[in-house]
Scaffold this motif. Structure first.
Motif, short mmCIF file in Angstrom:
data_model
loop_
_atom_site.label_atom_id
_atom_site.label_comp_id
_atom_site.label_asym_id
_atom_site.label_seq_id
_atom_site.Cartn_x
_atom_site.Cartn_y
_atom_site.Cartn_z
N ALA A 253 10.22 1.81 -3.47
CA ALA A 253 11.68 1.78 -3.34
C ALA A 253 12.11 1.88 -1.88
O ALA A 253 13.04 1.19 -1.44
N TYR A 254 11.41 2.70 -1.11
CA TYR A 254 11.78 2.86 0.30
C TYR A 254 11.36 1.66 1.12
O TYR A 254 12.06 1.25 2.06
N LEU A 255 10.22 1.05 0.79
CA LEU A 255 9.78 -0.14 1.52
C LEU A 255 10.80 -1.27 1.39
O LEU A 255 10.98 -2.08 2.31
N ASN A 256 11.51 -1.31 0.27
CA ASN A 256 12.52 -2.34 0.06
C ASN A 256 13.73 -2.16 0.97
O ASN A 256 14.55 -3.08 1.11
N LEU A 257 13.83 -0.99 1.60
CA LEU A 257 14.94 -0.75 2.53
C LEU A 257 14.67 -1.32 3.92
O LEU A 257 15.57 -1.33 4.77
N LEU A 258 13.46 -1.81 4.16
CA LEU A 258 13.10 -2.34 5.47
C LEU A 258 13.57 -3.77 5.64
O LEU A 258 13.61 -4.58 4.70
N LYS A 259 13.88 -4.11 6.89
CA LYS A 259 14.11 -5.49 7.27
C LYS A 259 12.77 -6.25 7.26
O LYS A 259 11.70 -5.65 7.11
N TYR A 260 12.85 -7.57 7.48
CA TYR A 260 11.62 -8.31 7.73
C TYR A 260 10.92 -7.71 8.95
O TYR A 260 11.57 -7.37 9.93
N SER A 280 5.79 -5.09 -2.47
CA SER A 280 6.69 -4.29 -1.65
C SER A 280 6.49 -4.59 -0.16
O SER A 280 7.34 -4.27 0.66
N LEU A 281 5.38 -5.23 0.17
CA LEU A 281 5.02 -5.50 1.55
C LEU A 281 5.05 -7.00 1.90
O LEU A 281 5.59 -7.41 2.92
N LEU A 288 3.15 -0.63 6.07
CA LEU A 288 3.09 0.79 5.69
C LEU A 288 2.00 1.42 6.54
O LEU A 288 0.84 0.99 6.51
N SER A 289 2.38 2.41 7.34
CA SER A 289 1.46 2.99 8.31
C SER A 289 1.50 4.51 8.24
O SER A 289 2.32 5.10 7.53
#
Length: 347
Positions: A253-260, A280-281, A288-289
């Protein structure tokens, strides 16, 4: 051998208790420090209770150590008696390794943790800052700027560098939208640091109960993650997300908040594995790091940065006799935002 007093965990299931032990004899490159304050980190609880599975007992926790130099070895050149100094998460590293890099020493083999470890001799246990003194090699001692008080400065040595390092590495600054997940001991440092770097800072917290604090410390926006609309509204918003939460949450869910090309960086350590879906990636070329503390060089840089920007931790000072109660309060998020032990209470 010098005798020290402190508090120790003697078993994963027992409370910390008073503990008297021997410090090693100082060598000619050592600094002897009278501990004044020590921050309480959530990782102290994990290790005292063997939640990560590698604890050694007896254990004297504490890696946010602030104090005053009382003696120096004959080869010490950076410090003198009376200096205000700190000790962070490690007290030695491999100084002869072919791969040694002073910028990345905390990721290299041979790292010696401030507690729950053994020294380079392979047998002498390291005991941390829940104690009245510590002996540390000169190269692993840090200097506090004059305007940073030792009590509120102590948490910078773990909480501060844990947030500073990824913010610097992923280039938080003007024009970058940065989200800090969790408004706790780590998160409140991240808000201040990212704001001082010039980033546009948003806090993502379970509730809005700390919203006023977030704005006071430099956040531009503050959202409750318990509200499903948050994840719809903020989809594709952030260049960088720093996740400070040490419990399992839905990383997808949080990864979806990222821009490209955005990155989510983990600094909190959940006890159990968290599943991540490839989709998600992949569609947004997201990353994701993880990030772990910082080198001695970078930690000193962080302290100097905090001095320049008057950044310290928001703390609640406790006597060491209150440490077991403090652990329970940390688990309930009942502290704003970091406990710091006044070591004078050992007397």
């Amino acid at each position: 051998m010098p005798i020290a007093k402190g508090y120790a965990a003697t078993d994963a299931s027992k409370p910390l208790v008073p503990f008297t032990f021997e410090r090693r004899e100082p060598n000619d490159d050592d600094v002897v420090i009278s501990v004044q304050y020590c921050g309480v980190c959530h990782s102290d609880i994990h290790q005292a209770r063997n939640e990560w599975g590698f604890s050694k007992y007896p254990m004297v926790p504490g890696h946010e150590v602030a104090g005053v130099v009382t003696a120096v070895g004959s080869k010490v050149s950076k410090f003198k008696v009376g200096d205000r100094v700190g000790v962070g998460c490690f007290v030695d590293s491999c100084t002869t390794c072919a791969t040694r890099d002073l910028d990345y020493e905390h990721y290299m083999p041979g790292l010696v943790q401030t507690y729950n470890d053994v020294e380079a001799d392979g047998k002498t246990p390291t005991f941390g800052g829940y104690s009245d003194s510590i002996v540390v090699k000169e190269g692993y001692v840090l200097s506090f700027p004059d305007n940073i008080p030792l009590d509120a400065g102590a948490p910078l040595l773990c909480a501060g560098i844990t947030l500073y390092s990824p913010l610097r590495h992923w280039k938080a600054g003007p024009g970058k939208k940065v989200a800090i997940v969790g408004m706790g001991g780590l998160g409140h440092m991240g808000v201040q640091l990212a704001n001082a770097m010039g980033a546009d800072v948003t806090v993502l917290s379970q509730t809005l109960s700390k919203k006023e604090d977030g704005f006071k410390l430099g956040a531009k926006d503050y959202y409750a993650t318990s509200d499903a609309e948050t994840f719809t509204k903020l989809a594709g918003t952030f260049d960088l997300i720093i996740n400070t939460v040490g419990t399992a949450i839905d990383w997808n869910a949080y990864l979806n908040l990222l821009k490209y090309d955005g990155s989510m960086v983990l600094v909190g350590v959940p006890e159990h594995a968290v599943p991540v879906h490839a989709f998600s990636l992949i569609p947004g070329r997201r990353s994701l790091s993880g990030s772990m503390i910082g080198s001695i060089k970078e930690t000193q840089e962080m302290l100097d940065f905090c001095g320049e920007h008057n950044i310290v931790a928001e703390i609640e000072t406790i006597n060491i006799q209150e440490i077991n109660e403090a652990y329970e309060r940390v688990l309930k998020s009942d502290v704003r935002y970091r406990f710091v032990i006044d070591i004078a209470s050992l007397a």
